[in-house]
Design a protein around this motif. Structure first.
Motif, PDB file in Angstrom:
ATOM      1  N   GLU A   1       0.831  -1.206   0.000  1.00 11.85           N
ATOM      2  CA  GLU A   1       0.000   0.000   0.000  1.00 11.85           C
ATOM      3  C   GLU A   1       0.868   1.259   0.000  1.00 11.85           C
ATOM      4  O   GLU A   1       0.508   2.271  -0.597  1.00 11.85           O
ATOM      5  N   ALA A   2       2.018   1.172   0.674  1.00 16.42           N
ATOM      6  CA  ALA A   2       2.928   2.322   0.749  1.00 16.42           C
ATOM      7  C   ALA A   2       3.793   2.456  -0.497  1.00 16.42           C
ATOM      8  O   ALA A   2       4.533   3.434  -0.634  1.00 16.42           O
ATOM      9  N   GLY A   3       3.727   1.471  -1.401  1.00 15.70           N
ATOM     10  CA  GLY A   3       4.491   1.538  -2.637  1.00 15.70           C
ATOM     11  C   GLY A   3       5.921   1.073  -2.513  1.00 15.70           C
ATOM     12  O   GLY A   3       6.727   1.284  -3.428  1.00 15.70           O
ATOM     13  N   LEU A   4       6.253   0.410  -1.415  1.00 13.48           N
ATOM     14  CA  LEU A   4       7.634  -0.031  -1.211  1.00 13.48           C
ATOM     15  C   LEU A   4       7.893  -1.434  -1.758  1.00 13.48           C
ATOM     16  O   LEU A   4       9.054  -1.799  -1.982  1.00 13.48           O
ATOM     17  N   ILE A   5       6.835  -2.222  -1.940  1.00 14.23           N
ATOM     18  CA  ILE A   5       7.000  -3.532  -2.569  1.00 14.23           C
ATOM     19  C   ILE A   5       5.928  -3.698  -3.640  1.00 14.23           C
ATOM     20  O   ILE A   5       4.931  -2.968  -3.672  1.00 14.23           O
ATOM     21  N   HIS A   6       6.163  -4.664  -4.510  1.00 14.22           N
ATOM     22  CA  HIS A   6       5.218  -4.977  -5.583  1.00 14.22           C
ATOM     23  C   HIS A   6       4.987  -6.482  -5.581  1.00 14.22           C
ATOM     24  O   HIS A   6       5.938  -7.266  -5.506  1.00 14.22           O
ATOM     25  N   THR A   7       3.720  -6.880  -5.634  1.00 19.08           N
ATOM     26  CA  THR A   7       3.380  -8.299  -5.564  1.00 19.08           C
ATOM     27  C   THR A   7       2.587  -8.734  -6.785  1.00 19.08           C
ATOM     28  O   THR A   7       1.667  -8.030  -7.213  1.00 19.08           O
ATOM     29  N   ARG A   8       2.972  -9.865  -7.328  1.00 19.31           N
ATOM     30  CA  ARG A   8       2.172 -10.554  -8.345  1.00 19.31           C
ATOM     31  C   ARG A   8       1.717 -11.849  -7.695  1.00 19.31           C
ATOM     32  O   ARG A   8       2.522 -12.776  -7.532  1.00 19.31           O
ATOM     33  N   PRO A   9       0.438 -11.934  -7.250  1.00 18.05           N
ATOM     34  CA  PRO A   9      -0.041 -13.108  -6.520  1.00 18.05           C
ATOM     35  C   PRO A   9       0.294 -14.418  -7.221  1.00 18.05           C
ATOM     36  O   PRO A   9       0.056 -14.580  -8.412  1.00 18.05           O
ATOM     37  N   GLY A  10       0.861 -15.311  -6.447  1.00 19.50           N
ATOM     38  CA  GLY A  10       1.213 -16.621  -6.972  1.00 19.50           C
ATOM     39  C   GLY A  10       2.502 -16.651  -7.756  1.00 19.50           C
ATOM     40  O   GLY A  10       2.944 -17.728  -8.186  1.00 19.50           O
ATOM     41  N   ARG A  11       3.142 -15.474  -7.931  1.00 25.30           N
ATOM     42  CA  ARG A  11       4.366 -15.436  -8.723  1.00 25.30           C
ATOM     43  C   ARG A  11       5.540 -14.897  -7.906  1.00 25.30           C
ATOM     44  O   ARG A  11       6.524 -15.592  -7.708  1.00 25.30           O
TER      45      ARG A  11
END
Length: 221
Positions: free
Chosen positions: A63-73
């Motif tokens: 939410e803070a923009g410090l990480i990026h997630t691609r669910p399941g990847r």
């Protein structure tokens, strides 16, 4: 006497908050670098907690923009985003300006002294190139007004957006002199002491806008 069941048990909320702050700080100070893949199990082992508070911390960090997630990847540390930093700067400057406006009418002599002390440590840390100490002292300086404002909503917004700016500072701080901030801090203190709400608020906003030299997209240089 029977031992209470919860004695020595760390509340889940504290585990979640500690996990969040630890991972956030590792991203901000560069321990976890842009593009680095993050794994729940490794983070949990590092922090000595279960995966649950780690996952909750990662959700906040996204939410803070410090990480990026691609669910399941994958989950990775976000690359430096100058546009996001510019947005964070605008919000952060406005919040600190508001903090001064709300705090100044009731700012005590002790609180002004705390600002002076923090700025002295800030100047010394810059002189010795101690970035950790400089960041801590700068946070403490601005934190006086934030605390005195007694506005939890304001603090919550700053908690979300300030780390983005701190991360940018650390990645490019060598190209920016912080001496201007020391002078502006002194000016803010003097205006607060004089009871000049408008002047102190304007100087506070100006202080946060001194980050502009950092907010240059490398593709445009």
């Amino acid at each position: 006497m029977p031992i209470p069941a919860r004695t020595g048990v760390i509340p889940r909320s504290l585990l979640r908050e500690n996990a969040y702050r630890s991972i956030r700080d590792a991203i901000v100070d560069g321990t976890l670098t842009p593009g680095e893949r993050l794994h729940d199990a490794e983070l949990a082992q590092w922090l000595g907690v279960s995966r649950t508070p780690v996952r909750e911390a990662l959700a906040r960090l996204e939410e803070a923009g410090l990480i990026h997630t691609r669910p399941g990847r994958y989950t990775m540390v976000s690359p430096l985003d100058v546009r996001a930093a510019r947005a964070a700067q605008s919000v952060t400057a406005a919040m600190h300006e508001l903090a001064v406006r709300e705090a100044l009418p009731n700012l005590s002599t002790a609180e002004l002294d705390a600002m002076r002390s923090a700025n002295t440590r800030f100047a010394e840390a810059l002189r010795t190139d101690d970035l950790d100490a400089a960041t801590a002292a700068d946070d403490e300086f601005h934190g006086v007004a934030v605390t005195a404002s007694a506005n939890p909503a304001l603090r919550s917004v700053l908690e979300q957006f300030t780390p983005v700016l701190r991360r940018l500072e650390r990645l490019r701080f060598s190209s920016l002199s912080g001496r201007t901030s020391v002078t502006l801090h002194d000016r803010i203190i003097a205006l607060c002491e004089a009871g000049d709400v408008e002047g102190a608020a304007a100087a506070t906003r100006e202080n946060w806008l001194t980050l502009d030299p950092l907010l240059v997209d490398p593709a445009q240089t």
